[in-house]
Design a protein around this motif. Structure first.
Motif, PDB file in Angstrom:
ATOM      1  N   TYR A  21       0.976  -1.253   0.113  1.00  0.00           N
ATOM      2  CA  TYR A  21       0.003  -0.169  -0.040  1.00  0.00           C
ATOM      3  C   TYR A  21       0.895   1.367   0.079  1.00  0.00           C
ATOM      4  O   TYR A  21       0.276   2.226  -0.599  1.00  0.00           O
ATOM      5  N   TRP A  22       1.944   1.319   0.728  1.00  0.00           N
ATOM      6  CA  TRP A  22       2.893   2.423   0.730  1.00  0.00           C
ATOM      7  C   TRP A  22       3.721   2.768  -0.385  1.00  0.00           C
ATOM      8  O   TRP A  22       4.345   3.739  -0.477  1.00  0.00           O
ATOM      9  N   ASP A  23       3.647   2.024  -1.518  1.00  0.00           N
ATOM     10  CA  ASP A  23       4.156   2.214  -2.898  1.00  0.00           C
ATOM     11  C   ASP A  23       3.064   2.629  -3.643  1.00  0.00           C
ATOM     12  O   ASP A  23       2.465   1.962  -4.081  1.00  0.00           O
ATOM     13  N   PRO A  24       2.938   4.163  -3.983  1.00  0.00           N
ATOM     14  CA  PRO A  24       1.985   4.346  -5.009  1.00  0.00           C
ATOM     15  C   PRO A  24       1.559   3.857  -6.273  1.00  0.00           C
ATOM     16  O   PRO A  24       0.679   3.680  -6.624  1.00  0.00           O
ATOM     17  N   GLN A  25       2.689   3.229  -6.698  1.00  0.00           N
ATOM     18  CA  GLN A  25       2.484   2.405  -7.903  1.00  0.00           C
ATOM     19  C   GLN A  25       1.873   1.181  -7.706  1.00  0.00           C
ATOM     20  O   GLN A  25       1.224   0.548  -8.865  1.00  0.00           O
ATOM     21  N   LEU A  26       1.821   0.551  -6.460  1.00  0.00           N
ATOM     22  CA  LEU A  26       1.203  -0.678  -6.083  1.00  0.00           C
ATOM     23  C   LEU A  26      -0.267  -0.640  -5.425  1.00  0.00           C
ATOM     24  O   LEU A  26      -0.727  -1.545  -5.582  1.00  0.00           O
ATOM     25  N   ARG A  27      -0.477   0.652  -5.024  1.00  0.00           N
ATOM     26  CA  ARG A  27      -1.630   0.679  -4.020  1.00  0.00           C
ATOM     27  C   ARG A  27      -2.773   0.173  -4.830  1.00  0.00           C
ATOM     28  O   ARG A  27      -3.727  -0.270  -4.226  1.00  0.00           O
ATOM     29  N   HIS A  28      -3.047   0.671  -5.827  1.00  0.00           N
ATOM     30  CA  HIS A  28      -4.239   0.437  -6.673  1.00  0.00           C
ATOM     31  C   HIS A  28      -4.388  -1.115  -6.884  1.00  0.00           C
ATOM     32  O   HIS A  28      -5.571  -1.576  -7.357  1.00  0.00           O
ATOM     33  N   PHE A  29      -3.685  -2.024  -6.848  1.00  0.00           N
ATOM     34  CA  PHE A  29      -3.527  -3.383  -7.239  1.00  0.00           C
ATOM     35  C   PHE A  29      -4.168  -4.013  -6.100  1.00  0.00           C
ATOM     36  O   PHE A  29      -4.022  -3.722  -5.007  1.00  0.00           O
ATOM     37  N   THR A  30      -4.497  -5.462  -6.114  1.00  0.00           N
ATOM     38  CA  THR A  30      -4.808  -6.288  -5.040  1.00  0.00           C
ATOM     39  C   THR A  30      -3.899  -7.492  -5.014  1.00  0.00           C
ATOM     40  O   THR A  30      -2.999  -7.700  -6.038  1.00  0.00           O
ATOM     41  N   GLY A  31      -4.018  -8.157  -3.748  1.00  0.00           N
ATOM     42  CA  GLY A  31      -3.101  -9.551  -3.791  1.00  0.00           C
ATOM     43  C   GLY A  31      -3.291 -10.427  -4.889  1.00  0.00           C
ATOM     44  O   GLY A  31      -2.481 -11.517  -5.006  1.00  0.00           O
ATOM     45  N   GLN A  32      -4.232 -10.423  -5.700  1.00  0.00           N
ATOM     46  CA  GLN A  32      -4.649 -11.279  -6.794  1.00  0.00           C
ATOM     47  C   GLN A  32      -3.793 -11.009  -8.190  1.00  0.00           C
ATOM     48  O   GLN A  32      -3.880 -11.549  -9.158  1.00  0.00           O
ATOM     49  N   ASP A  33      -3.317  -9.548  -8.303  1.00  0.00           N
ATOM     50  CA  ASP A  33      -2.478  -9.159  -9.265  1.00  0.00           C
ATOM     51  C   ASP A  33      -1.047  -9.573  -9.320  1.00  0.00           C
ATOM     52  O   ASP A  33      -0.447  -9.591  -8.318  1.00  0.00           O
ATOM     53  N   GLN A  34      -0.474  -9.683 -10.646  1.00  0.00           N
ATOM     54  CA  GLN A  34       0.919 -10.170 -10.624  1.00  0.00           C
ATOM     55  C   GLN A  34       1.724  -8.985 -10.084  1.00  0.00           C
ATOM     56  O   GLN A  34       2.736  -9.577  -9.502  1.00  0.00           O
ATOM     57  N   ALA A  35       1.707  -7.781 -10.210  1.00  0.00           N
ATOM     58  CA  ALA A  35       2.390  -6.809  -9.566  1.00  0.00           C
ATOM     59  C   ALA A  35       2.759  -7.151  -8.097  1.00  0.00           C
ATOM     60  O   ALA A  35       3.794  -7.062  -7.447  1.00  0.00           O
ATOM     61  N   ILE A  36       1.429  -7.278  -7.351  1.00  0.00           N
ATOM     62  CA  ILE A  36       1.523  -7.585  -5.821  1.00  0.00           C
ATOM     63  C   ILE A  36       2.097  -8.893  -5.450  1.00  0.00           C
ATOM     64  O   ILE A  36       3.157  -8.987  -4.656  1.00  0.00           O
ATOM     65  N   ILE A  37       1.845  -9.829  -6.393  1.00  0.00           N
ATOM     66  CA  ILE A  37       2.443 -11.292  -6.205  1.00  0.00           C
ATOM     67  C   ILE A  37       4.221 -11.325  -6.356  1.00  0.00           C
ATOM     68  O   ILE A  37       4.522 -11.916  -5.634  1.00  0.00           O
ATOM     69  N   ASP A  38       4.525 -10.571  -7.128  1.00  0.00           N
ATOM     70  CA  ASP A  38       5.865 -10.417  -7.451  1.00  0.00           C
ATOM     71  C   ASP A  38       6.421  -9.743  -6.410  1.00  0.00           C
ATOM     72  O   ASP A  38       7.524 -10.066  -5.811  1.00  0.00           O
ATOM     73  N   PHE A  39       5.916  -8.639  -5.964  1.00  0.00           N
ATOM     74  CA  PHE A  39       6.479  -7.766  -4.719  1.00  0.00           C
ATOM     75  C   PHE A  39       6.631  -8.670  -3.626  1.00  0.00           C
ATOM     76  O   PHE A  39       7.621  -8.718  -2.792  1.00  0.00           O
ATOM     77  N   LEU A  40       5.443  -9.176  -3.042  1.00  0.00           N
ATOM     78  CA  LEU A  40       5.398  -9.893  -1.906  1.00  0.00           C
ATOM     79  C   LEU A  40       6.247 -11.298  -1.864  1.00  0.00           C
ATOM     80  O   LEU A  40       6.840 -11.820  -0.884  1.00  0.00           O
ATOM     81  N   SER A  41       6.529 -11.925  -3.050  1.00  0.00           N
ATOM     82  CA  SER A  41       7.089 -13.422  -3.240  1.00  0.00           C
ATOM     83  C   SER A  41       8.489 -12.937  -3.128  1.00  0.00           C
ATOM     84  O   SER A  41       9.393 -14.094  -2.725  1.00  0.00           O
ATOM     85  N   ASP A  42       9.185 -11.826  -3.277  1.00  0.00           N
ATOM     86  CA  ASP A  42      10.520 -11.501  -3.076  1.00  0.00           C
ATOM     87  C   ASP A  42      10.817 -11.194  -1.691  1.00  0.00           C
ATOM     88  O   ASP A  42      12.248 -11.223  -1.591  1.00  0.00           O
ATOM     89  N   GLU A  43       9.894 -11.218  -0.806  1.00  0.00           N
ATOM     90  CA  GLU A  43      10.096 -10.690   0.575  1.00  0.00           C
ATOM     91  C   GLU A  43      10.404 -12.070   1.407  1.00  0.00           C
ATOM     92  O   GLU A  43       9.538 -13.051   1.304  1.00  0.00           O
ATOM     93  N   VAL A  59      -4.674 -11.019   1.008  1.00  0.00           N
ATOM     94  CA  VAL A  59      -5.223 -11.629  -0.199  1.00  0.00           C
ATOM     95  C   VAL A  59      -4.193 -12.594  -0.837  1.00  0.00           C
ATOM     96  O   VAL A  59      -4.649 -13.858  -1.341  1.00  0.00           O
ATOM     97  N   TYR A  60      -3.031 -11.886  -0.976  1.00  0.00           N
ATOM     98  CA  TYR A  60      -1.769 -12.876  -1.399  1.00  0.00           C
ATOM     99  C   TYR A  60      -1.889 -14.163  -0.546  1.00  0.00           C
ATOM    100  O   TYR A  60      -1.635 -15.416  -1.183  1.00  0.00           O
ATOM    101  N   MET A  61      -1.721 -14.062   0.724  1.00  0.00           N
ATOM    102  CA  MET A  61      -1.480 -15.275   1.574  1.00  0.00           C
ATOM    103  C   MET A  61      -2.686 -16.069   1.199  1.00  0.00           C
ATOM    104  O   MET A  61      -2.309 -17.339   1.444  1.00  0.00           O
ATOM    105  N   THR A  62      -3.872 -15.612   1.390  1.00  0.00           N
ATOM    106  CA  THR A  62      -4.854 -16.574   1.223  1.00  0.00           C
ATOM    107  C   THR A  62      -4.871 -17.341  -0.078  1.00  0.00           C
ATOM    108  O   THR A  62      -5.108 -18.524  -0.375  1.00  0.00           O
ATOM    109  N   GLU A  63      -4.678 -16.524  -1.289  1.00  0.00           N
ATOM    110  CA  GLU A  63      -4.519 -17.331  -2.533  1.00  0.00           C
ATOM    111  C   GLU A  63      -3.574 -18.403  -2.576  1.00  0.00           C
ATOM    112  O   GLU A  63      -3.652 -19.435  -2.922  1.00  0.00           O
ATOM    113  N   ARG A  64      -2.372 -18.047  -1.953  1.00  0.00           N
ATOM    114  CA  ARG A  64      -1.247 -19.071  -2.000  1.00  0.00           C
ATOM    115  C   ARG A  64      -1.524 -20.399  -1.016  1.00  0.00           C
ATOM    116  O   ARG A  64      -1.200 -21.273  -1.631  1.00  0.00           O
ATOM    117  N   LEU A  65      -2.101 -19.940  -0.076  1.00  0.00           N
ATOM    118  CA  LEU A  65      -2.595 -21.256   0.874  1.00  0.00           C
ATOM    119  C   LEU A  65      -3.723 -21.967   0.165  1.00  0.00           C
ATOM    120  O   LEU A  65      -3.948 -23.224   0.081  1.00  0.00           O
TER     121      LEU A  65
END
Length: 284
Positions: free
Chosen positions: A193-215, A258-264
């Motif tokens: 959420y704190w990245d303005p370029q990612l804020r409008h996406f959700t955990g179902q979108d590839q941009a968020i998936i890529d961001f969180l998967s790298d952490e 959303v990301y974690m729920t989808e992954r599980l």
């Protein structure tokens, strides 16, 4: 024969649930007196109805003493009766809104008992049933269509011996789902959420998936939750638990949860036969 008992506070969706079961081949009875349950099932077994099963709605209109003896009466059911108790509920404000919209009379209201008091009084009258429920569904954030789908997927399409698992994401700022069996808090993870370029996406979108998967912390959190579920879900199932609602929460219910729920969900739908997915804040 399978017997599904639908109960819960007035306005929570009992009629909708009963209608779904009737559409799917169950013989349904609304507001059956509790004391008649054993006789009903005995006669159904003797006559061989050929139906999928029986479904009855039991609510606060029943005789109070019989509601208090619910456990004893249920113990008198035939040994071959496959019983499932589904309890529906919703937030008080939601129930008040629903009664205001439909202008229906609450069964416990009278000249001395206002609607708010009647809604709260139902909790006391029905707690014997609620305590024995196999599945509790909070319908506060569910549409009629969503409730119908949930009843079909989690109750009707489930084999009697398997566990039905629901993975649900939510936002803590909107409240913890009342029907949760397990709650995992992922608010400590990096927040897109704190990245303005990612804020409008959700955990179902590839941009968020890529961001969180790298952490690394995200992957460690997933591994810990997965380890816990792999160890303890079989124990719940061995203890005759047929329903589990696993809720994953972040602040707003848009990204991390959303990301974690989808992954599980993607992992566990391969391990269990009846696994469902819901994102509460994405599908109001």
């Amino acid at each position: 024969m399978k017997l599904v008992i639908i109960s819960g506070r007035s306005g929570s969706g009992k009629s909708t649930a009963l209608n779904v079961l009737e559409d799917l081949g169950f013989y349904c009875i609304d507001n059956l007196p509790v004391m008649l349950l054993p006789t009903l099932m005995q006669q159904a077994n003797q006559q061989g109805t050929g139906l999928v099963g029986m479904a009855v709605s039991i609510d606060a209109r029943n005789i109070r003493s019989e509601l208090g003896n619910f456990a004893d009466i249920v113990s008198q059911l035939p040994n071959d009766c496959i019983l499932e108790i589904i309890y529906l509920d919703a937030h008080v404000d939601t129930l008040l809104t629903r009664f205001s919209a439909t202008r229906r009379k609450h069964p416990l209201t009278d000249a001395d008992v206002p609607l708010f008091e009647a809604i709260n009084k139902e909790v006391e009258l029905l707690h014997h049933i609620a305590d024995m429920a196999d599945l509790t569904i909070d319908t506060t954030h569910l549409s009629m269509h969503q409730l119908r789908t949930m009843i079909k997927n989690r109750v009707v399409d489930k084999d009697s011996n398997e566990m039905s698992i629901l993975f649900e994401s939510f936002g803590f700022k909107h409240g913890i789902p009342k029907d949760s069996d397990l709650v995992f808090d992922v608010r400590c993870l990096p927040n897109p959420y704190w990245d303005p370029q990612l804020r409008h996406f959700t955990g179902q979108d590839q941009a968020i998936i890529d961001f969180l998967s790298d952490e690394s912390s995200v992957n460690e959190m997933y591994s810990d939750i997965d380890d816990y579920l792999q160890k303890w879900l079989p124990e719940f199932q061995n203890n005759n638990r047929t329903y589990m609602t696993i809720s994953i929460g972040c602040t707003g219910g848009q990204h991390r949860s959303v990301y974690m729920t989808e992954r599980l969900y993607q992992a566990y739908e391969k391990r269990y036969q009846n696994v469902q997915l819901r994102h509460r804040e994405l599908n109001p």
